[in-house]
Design a protein around this motif. Structure first.
Motif, PDB file in Angstrom:
ATOM      1  N   UNK A   1       9.772  10.340  75.042  1.00  0.00           N
ATOM      2  CA  UNK A   1      10.383   9.290  75.861  1.00  0.00           C
ATOM      3  C   UNK A   1      11.888   9.570  75.964  1.00  0.00           C
ATOM      4  N   UNK A   2      12.305  10.092  77.100  1.00  0.00           N
ATOM      5  CA  UNK A   2      13.714  10.467  77.286  1.00  0.00           C
ATOM      6  C   UNK A   2      14.617   9.242  77.265  1.00  0.00           C
ATOM      7  N   UNK A   3      14.081   8.077  77.566  1.00  0.00           N
ATOM      8  CA  UNK A   3      14.886   6.851  77.602  1.00  0.00           C
ATOM      9  C   UNK A   3      15.508   6.532  76.247  1.00  0.00           C
ATOM     10  N   UNK A   4      14.811   6.931  75.168  1.00  0.00           N
ATOM     11  CA  UNK A   4      15.345   6.679  73.823  1.00  0.00           C
ATOM     12  C   UNK A   4      16.631   7.476  73.605  1.00  0.00           C
ATOM     13  N   UNK A   5      16.615   8.729  74.035  1.00  0.00           N
ATOM     14  CA  UNK A   5      17.813   9.570  73.908  1.00  0.00           C
ATOM     15  C   UNK A   5      18.953   9.014  74.768  1.00  0.00           C
TER      16      UNK A   5
END
Length: 269
Positions: A156-160
């Motif tokens: 999940x790129x949103x976490x980064x």
């Protein structure tokens, strides 16, 4: 009818397993054979294991092989992980192009890769341990990229991005967010690279210099005179070591998955 299918499936799987592991079982049996003959049983013995640890030539080749495999695997991970992240961030067209280029070394014949690396490296450094190390890092990089890429696609790129928005620097966000997510793929790629490096002969043969001997090249040199029984003992120990490592890694991975599933269920995810 279902029971009949289960019986047929069991027989088929057993047959495939026999084809895969029968040669290894023969190797293990020969390592305990008191006779040097491969067709005559001379009685049970541990002499070849004792002789193995007193054979300086074999131990030197083993040490070179292990150091080479470890160093090339680490180098391939250090290059392959950023490479996988960079390829994933590319546009669709460039992504397909670079993934195709990544797959070519894996599908290419080893003899072509070995000769091309030899012709390229000989212009920059003398053939020796350094040239073999660079060659192994080169052909190991695609294995790391293809092992890490599925983890990146599932991540999940949103976490980064949220971590960066909250004030975390790129280095901190990488080690605290990205790296833990990618670690299973990195470990898988590392072991894949380590195995390929330990197993390689053709590329090592073309890129090594005088005085550099790995297990594969040493065994190749013994074929004309006959392989020493000590090599059966060494191969048995390597097989057992790999088996134990796989069991430990799979056990730890399953426990990690169970712990994550438990945490998510408690959090209502």
């Amino acid at each position: 009818m279902k029971r009949f299918k289960d019986i047929i499936s069991g027989i088929y799987i057993g047959f495939i397993g026999l084809i895969l592991y029968a040669p290894i079982l023969v190797l293990i049996v020969l390592s305990f054979n008191d006779s040097r003959s491969r067709v005559t049983w001379g009685g049970f013995t541990l002499n070849w294991y004792v002789t193995l640890f007193s054979n300086k030539q074999i131990l030197s080749a083993l040490l070179t092989t292990v150091i080479l495999a470890l160093a090339s695997s680490v180098g391939a991970v250090l290059i392959g992980v950023p490479g996988a992240l960079g390829i994933h961030a590319m546009g669709k067209k460039r992504y397909k192009t670079f993934m195709t280029l990544t797959n070519i070394p894996m599908l290419n014949a080893d003899i072509v890769t070995g000769i091309s690396l030899m012709l390229w490296l000989v212009h920059f450094i003398p053939l020796g341990f350094g040239s073999v190390l660079l060659a192994h890092i080169t052909f190991n990089i695609p294995y790391v990229i293809l092992s890490v890429m599925p983890r990146i696609q599932q991540m999940n790129v949103s976490v980064y991005e949220a971590t960066r928005d909250l004030g975390a620097g790129p280095v901190y966000a990488f080690f605290k967010v990205l790296l833990p997510e990618l670690m299973p793929g990195i470990i898988s790629g590392f072991f894949m690279a380590f195995t390929m490096s330990m197993d390689d002969f053709v590329i090592t043969y073309f890129t090594k210099g005088a005085g550099v001997n790995t297990l594969s090249t040493m065994i190749y040199g013994q074929i004309r005179k006959g392989i020493k029984p000590e090599m059966y003992a060494l191969s048995t120990l390597i097989f057992l070591m790999v088996t134990v490592i796989l069991i430990v890694v799979n056990t730890v991975s399953e426990k990690h998955k169970d712990r994550l599933n438990k945490e998510w269920s408690e959090e209502g995810v």
